[in-house]
Design an enzyme around this catalytic site. Structure first.
Site, mmCIF file in Angstrom:
data_model
loop_
_atom_site.group_PDB
_atom_site.id
_atom_site.type_symbol
_atom_site.label_atom_id
_atom_site.label_comp_id
_atom_site.label_asym_id
_atom_site.label_seq_id
_atom_site.Cartn_x
_atom_site.Cartn_y
_atom_site.Cartn_z
ATOM 1 C CG HIS A 22 -2.075 -1.110 0.820
ATOM 2 N ND1 HIS A 22 -1.995 -2.467 0.853
ATOM 3 C CD2 HIS A 22 -3.487 -0.570 0.315
ATOM 4 C CE1 HIS A 22 -3.440 -2.887 0.644
ATOM 5 N NE2 HIS A 22 -3.989 -1.841 0.349
ATOM 6 C CE1 TYR A 41 -10.263 3.141 1.703
ATOM 7 C CE2 TYR A 41 -9.517 2.658 -0.770
ATOM 8 C CZ TYR A 41 -10.017 2.214 0.509
ATOM 9 O OH TYR A 41 -10.012 0.954 0.730
ATOM 10 C CD1 TRP A 76 -6.625 -3.861 -4.509
ATOM 11 C CD2 TRP A 76 -4.485 -3.524 -5.355
ATOM 12 N NE1 TRP A 76 -5.909 -3.364 -3.404
ATOM 13 C CE2 TRP A 76 -4.517 -3.142 -4.008
ATOM 14 C CE3 TRP A 76 -3.292 -3.187 -6.044
ATOM 15 C CZ2 TRP A 76 -3.356 -2.523 -3.272
ATOM 16 C CZ3 TRP A 76 -2.073 -2.993 -5.393
ATOM 17 C CH2 TRP A 76 -2.312 -2.479 -4.102
#
Length: 114
Positions: A22, A41, A76
C-alpha cells in the site's frame, strides 16, 4: 460528503508486506478509485492486524459497483485476498462497515445553527 468506515483482519504474518504494497499502489488502481468516487480514502493498520478503512463517497455502494466493473480492481483484489483472515469473498466485498456515532464537525455545525 458521507463518510464510511470499515474493518478487515490482515493475517499477522502478512502485515509488513501488506503495508509495503500500500506504500506503492498501482497507478491504474489509484486512478480507478478516484474515477469511481472514492475520496479522502485512508487505511489504518493496528499491530494485531485490524485494518480500519475510512472513505468519503457520495454513494459507497455505487462506488464499489463501479470499481467492480474495472479490470484493475479484479487484479488488485485477487492479489490482496491472501492477506486477509476469515474472508470468503474479495476484500472489497467482505469488509464490515461500521456505523458512525459521532462526528465533531457535524455537531459543531448543529450547535452553531441553534
Amino acid at each position: 460528503m458521507p463518510r464510511y468506515c470499515f474493518t478487515l483482519q490482515v493475517r499477522p504474518e502478512r502485515q509488513q508486506e501488506y503495508a509495503e504494497r500500500h506504500a506503492a499502489v498501482w497507478p491504474d488502481m489509484l486512478a480507478a478509485l478516484a474515477a469511481t468516487g472514492w475520496r479522502n480514502y485512508s487505511l489504518f493498520l493496528r499491530e494485531d492486524g485490524l485494518l480500519v478503512g475510512v472513505v468519503e463517497s457520495d454513494d459507497l455502494a455505487a462506488a464499489q459497483a463501479a470499481m467492480a466493473r474495472t479490470e484493475v480492481n479484479a487484479r488488485w483484489q485477487a492479489e490482496m485476498a491472501p492477506f486477509f483472515s476469515d474472508l470468503d469473498t474479495a476484500p472489497d466485498e467482505g469488509f464490515v462497515q461500521l456505523r458512525e456515532v459521532f462526528h465533531l464537525e457535524d455537531q459543531l455545525t448543529t450547535t452553531t445553527e441553534s
